[in-house]
Scaffold this motif. Sequence first.
Motif, short mmCIF file in Angstrom:
data_model
loop_
_atom_site.label_atom_id
_atom_site.label_comp_id
_atom_site.label_asym_id
_atom_site.label_seq_id
_atom_site.Cartn_x
_atom_site.Cartn_y
_atom_site.Cartn_z
N GLU A 179 45.21 19.77 61.89
CA GLU A 179 43.90 19.17 62.11
C GLU A 179 43.18 19.98 63.19
OE1 GLU A 179 42.58 14.70 62.69
OE2 GLU A 179 43.18 15.54 64.63
N LEU A 180 41.96 20.39 62.89
CA LEU A 180 41.13 21.14 63.82
C LEU A 180 39.86 20.37 64.09
CD1 LEU A 180 42.76 23.32 61.96
CD2 LEU A 180 41.27 24.97 63.08
N VAL A 181 39.51 20.22 65.36
CA VAL A 181 38.29 19.52 65.74
C VAL A 181 37.53 20.40 66.72
CG1 VAL A 181 37.29 17.46 66.77
CG2 VAL A 181 39.43 17.28 65.46
N ARG A 261 45.80 20.26 66.22
CA ARG A 261 46.98 19.39 66.23
C ARG A 261 47.80 19.63 64.97
NH1 ARG A 261 42.57 15.85 67.17
NH2 ARG A 261 42.35 15.26 69.38
N ALA A 262 49.08 19.33 65.07
CA ALA A 262 49.97 19.40 63.91
C ALA A 262 50.15 18.00 63.34
CB ALA A 262 51.32 19.98 64.31
N LYS A 263 50.19 17.93 62.02
CA LYS A 263 50.42 16.66 61.35
C LYS A 263 51.85 16.56 60.84
CE LYS A 263 46.29 14.77 61.53
NZ LYS A 263 46.07 13.45 62.13
N GLU A 264 52.74 17.33 61.45
CA GLU A 264 54.13 17.34 61.01
C GLU A 264 55.03 17.70 62.18
OE1 GLU A 264 54.85 20.43 58.18
OE2 GLU A 264 53.56 21.87 59.17
N ASP A 278 53.62 24.89 71.78
CA ASP A 278 53.59 24.23 70.48
C ASP A 278 52.32 23.37 70.41
OD1 ASP A 278 56.06 25.34 69.97
OD2 ASP A 278 57.17 23.54 70.57
N LEU A 279 51.87 23.09 69.18
CA LEU A 279 50.74 22.18 69.01
C LEU A 279 51.11 20.80 69.55
CD1 LEU A 279 49.47 23.10 65.42
CD2 LEU A 279 48.72 24.01 67.62
#
Length: 302
Positions: A179-181, A261-264, A278-279
């Motif tokens: 996810e990028l914001v 962010r990482a979704k995993e 790390d993210l």
Amino acid sequence: MNIIVLYNDTAGKSEAKKTAQDFERYSKEQQPEATVVLQPSNPDTDPEEVRQTAKENQVDTVVIIGGDGTIHHGIQTFKEQLPDLKIGIIPGGTVNNFAKMLGISVKPEEAFDTILNGTDRGIDYGMVNDQVMISTMTIGILADTAAETSQEEKQQYGPLAFMKRFFHYLFKKKQYKLELVSEKRKWQGKAQLLTVIMSNSAGGFTNFDESARPDDGLFHIILLPKLNLLSFIVFLPRIIRGRIAKVPSVEYFTASEITIRAKERKVQTRTDGDPTDDLPIEMKVIKHGLTMRVPADKTDSK
């Protein structure tokens, strides 16, 4: 000029110490009034010791010998003092994205002359959490490629070493849920590759993104949800011409600040070729935060 020369004599088969000594001799011949202090600056060196040496010698110019990783480390050491310093580069790496972007010669004596007689140029740098970023931040194929490409391979094959590993990971088709914001856009989904660059030079190629400039105040974000070999071959001419943003499958946008962010599970980042946090990460451009010594005819170069 009061100059401190940082050299990493533990990077590969580096001859950085000899180059530092050559620069010291050259400076005494060309500008006898200049003060030059040689300072080892390896990963094991205490940054406070380096800063103290610079303070004691009233340094106004930091010269860094090496490639992107060594430059990253040197600028990180002085990140709080950057507004008061000029930075000179003597290329000593195998890829030298940063030096190529600024038009700095890989020939030592020409780089020496640029430091002593060049001109100043304000360029951007980035922050990745609390780490300085001068060139690239990668997640996915490029990060995996960089992690698995040995120093010996880099020295022997240059950019071709990266290409070999790149295709290995390409065929594995690994994707990351991200996810990028940014201030203007939000993106989430699966991606094989995420690269954030600050100039048109990346991976040893000097025309990676024709729209990116080192002083535009922007990150240039390149997202590749999925890359197959046929598409890569079809669009290779565009990529070679620096038009990666024109490849249909590429998500491309710019931002001055971005959160990733990482979704995993754990996802590692690499900044300027070295492992970083790390993210999740927070990224921000420091516009014109570096004052670089560049050749007089390269002040407007990409």
